[in-house]
Design an enzyme around this catalytic site. Structure first.
Site, PDB file in Angstrom:
ATOM      1  N   LYS A 297       1.420  57.259 -50.049  1.00 54.40           N
ATOM      2  CA  LYS A 297       0.363  57.361 -49.028  1.00 54.40           C
ATOM      3  C   LYS A 297       0.370  58.793 -48.484  1.00 54.40           C
ATOM      4  CE  LYS A 297       1.926  52.789 -47.202  1.00 54.40           C
ATOM      5  NZ  LYS A 297       1.536  51.738 -48.061  1.00 54.40           N
TER       6      LYS A 297
ATOM      7  N   SER B 209       4.795  54.570 -53.105  1.00 52.08           N
ATOM      8  CA  SER B 209       4.744  53.656 -51.967  1.00 52.08           C
ATOM      9  C   SER B 209       4.379  54.386 -50.673  1.00 52.08           C
ATOM     10  CB  SER B 209       6.091  52.936 -51.874  1.00 52.08           C
ATOM     11  OG  SER B 209       5.893  51.719 -51.236  1.00 52.08           O
TER      12      SER B 209
ATOM     13  N   HIS C 217       7.247  46.884 -58.083  1.00 54.50           N
ATOM     14  CA  HIS C 217       6.954  48.024 -57.225  1.00 54.50           C
ATOM     15  C   HIS C 217       8.032  49.089 -57.437  1.00 54.50           C
ATOM     16  CE1 HIS C 217       5.400  49.841 -53.548  1.00 54.50           C
ATOM     17  NE2 HIS C 217       6.617  49.889 -53.046  1.00 54.50           N
TER      18      HIS C 217
ATOM     19  N   TRP D 252       1.681  43.106 -53.237  1.00 50.75           N
ATOM     20  CA  TRP D 252       1.673  43.643 -51.862  1.00 50.75           C
ATOM     21  C   TRP D 252       0.793  44.911 -51.779  1.00 50.75           C
ATOM     22  CZ3 TRP D 252       2.614  41.715 -47.369  1.00 50.75           C
ATOM     23  CH2 TRP D 252       3.006  42.500 -46.280  1.00 50.75           C
TER      24      TRP D 252
HETATM   25  C1  GCU Z   1       6.583  48.224 -47.164  1.00 55.28           C
HETATM   26  C2  GCU Z   1       5.211  48.560 -46.627  1.00 55.28           C
HETATM   27  C3  GCU Z   1       4.349  49.284 -47.637  1.00 55.28           C
HETATM   28  C4  GCU Z   1       5.091  50.462 -48.199  1.00 55.28           C
HETATM   29  C5  GCU Z   1       6.438  50.044 -48.718  1.00 55.28           C
HETATM   30  C6  GCU Z   1       7.320  51.175 -49.200  1.00 55.28           C
HETATM   31  O1  GCU Z   1       6.482  47.260 -48.144  1.00 55.28           O
HETATM   32  O2  GCU Z   1       4.626  47.349 -46.203  1.00 55.28           O
HETATM   33  O3  GCU Z   1       3.149  49.701 -47.054  1.00 55.28           O
HETATM   34  O4  GCU Z   1       4.318  51.090 -49.189  1.00 55.28           O
HETATM   35  O5  GCU Z   1       7.156  49.399 -47.690  1.00 55.28           O
HETATM   36  O6  GCU Z   1       7.182  52.297 -48.767  1.00 55.28           O
HETATM   37  O7  GCU Z   1       8.216  50.902 -50.004  1.00 55.28           O
END
Ligand code: GCU
Length: 398
Positions: free
Chosen positions: A242, A238, A379, A329
């Protein structure tokens, strides 16, 4: 045979054509209009220009050099996990502008092996949450009440990794830069110029700060004789996926890169995006990226790059992108597209990546040096994902 090859090539071309309807900038065309036809041209011209664009326009540049000032081995147990592993807890301290920042790196390393892959990534809630070992130091609490020990055990699979002969190394991401709109804490002030109170427009947001921290952990790991520093794989889930992706794209010393459900600002293409869009990400998490990036909010078509270029910067090192079926998402289809398009650069090195534009079935690994899967479910990073990453590391991280 030739007909089959022609047919497959046509399908790939058609699908790449349909992506280019999204006006995705050309990966293999340099700013001067030249087509990039070899790995040499890629490395000399295109990769550096992509790095410069993405760095100053999205994640932000690291505004100076800061090395580890002090290393303290706080704990070492050569009989961890019933004698199968070495556990180490190492404090890395940074100093700058009369300020100090420390972060603890927790490692479990397989015993009796010289050459083995180690997965390095941040955890969400403190080192003590990744495994129930009571010797793990409880993390400093930044964010409400401390989480109980071992609550992220199923996301880290320490025993599975050690049993498979792999190492694992982790840090708590808040220790490098707290995940809140406050640039007076974390690593940023250590590199401020006189009078500066927040990063300049082209300077790092939190994703770049976290990526920087992963490279510093690697600096240390390369000096530790118990670690195989040539096989450190950077991984993240997540928002931490990134950060891992950006760390691995910039820092060629990482042996491979794994982005798990990293979505917007990670593996996923911004243009015509489902799920989290640039608008949604930039509104909720302005701290994550440089100020410069905000001009592209609801203006994705102006972006001079897209995320397949960040993935391509990992080439020729192994790259794994993974999605989950109930994670709309993060936009699995656009994560897959990115990996498919990035494969073009791997081909310049004679390497295989995603060779079919067809979105794969659930729970099916596809690809080679560039790999992809979409796991059934939410997720998360789970045993199924780790099993794929372990096989991938064994096959491609030499
Ligand atoms: C939120 C955010 C995402 C991210 C996520 C996470 O949902 O919008 O961009 O990847 O948190 O880090 O769990």
């Amino acid at each position: 045979m030739n007909k089959i090859v022609l047919f497959c090539t046509l399908i790939i071309l058609c699908s790449i054509e349909s992506f280019s309807q999204q006006n995705i900038p050309e990966l293999l065309m340099a700013k001067n209009g030249n087509t990039i036809a070899s790995s040499k041209q890629w490395e000399k011209l295109r990769r550096p220009e992509i790095l410069a664009m993405v760095e100053s326009e999205m994640y932000g540049i690291v505004p100076g050099e800061l090395k580890i000032s002090e290393i303290n081995i706080l704990d070492q147990d050569v009989q961890a996990l019933q004698g199968k592993a070495i556990r180490k807890q190492v404090k890395l301290t940074f100093r700058g502008n009369q300020k100090e920042l420390s972060v603890e790196l927790l490692m479990y390393l397989p015993k009796g092996k010289k050459s083995y892959p180690t997965f390095l990534g941040y955890n969400f809630s403190g080192n003590h949450t990744i495994y129930g070992d009571t010797a793990i130091h409880i993390a400093k609490e930044w964010n409400g009440a401390a989480k109980p020990r071992g609550v992220e055990t199923s996301n880290w699979e320490v025993e599975r990794l050690i049993n498979a002969g792999c190492g694992v190394a982790t840090m708590y991401y808040w220790d490098i830069a707290p995940d809140r709109e406050d640039f007076s804490i974390g690593i940023y002030p250590l590199l401020y110029k006189a009078g500066q109170t927040k990063p300049a427009n082209n300077e790092w947001g939190s994703l770049a700060a976290w990526a920087w921290g992963l490279s510093r952990a690697l600096d240390y790991m390369k000096t530790d004789k118990q670690v195989d520093g040539s096989k450190v794989i950077v991984i993240g889930h997540s928002r931490l996926g990134k950060a891992a992706l950006w760390a691995g794209a910039r820092d060629k010393r990482f042996a491979a890169v794994i982005s798990n459900n990293s979505g917007c600002g990670g593996a996923s293409i911004y243009r015509e995006k489902a799920g989290e869009t640039l608008l949604k990400m930039n509104n909720r998490f302005p701290r994550w990226t440089a100020v410069n990036f905000k001009k592209y909010t609801e203006n994705e078509s102006l972006l001079p790059f897209d995320q397949h270029m960040v993935l391509a910067m990992v080439a020729p090192r192994p790259l794994y992108v993974a999605s989950a079926s109930e994670d709309a998402w993060a936009d699995p289809k656009n994560e897959f597209k990115s990996a498919l398009l990035a494969t073009e650069v791997y081909k310049l090195y004679g390497l295989k990546g995603i060779n079919s534009p067809n979105f794969p079935e659930l729970n099916m690994h596809v690809g080679a040096t560039v790999s992809y899967h979409i796991r059934n479910g939410k997720h998360n990073i789970l045993a199924y994902d780790w099993d794929q990453y372990i096989s991938f590391a064994k096959k491609f991280v030499q």
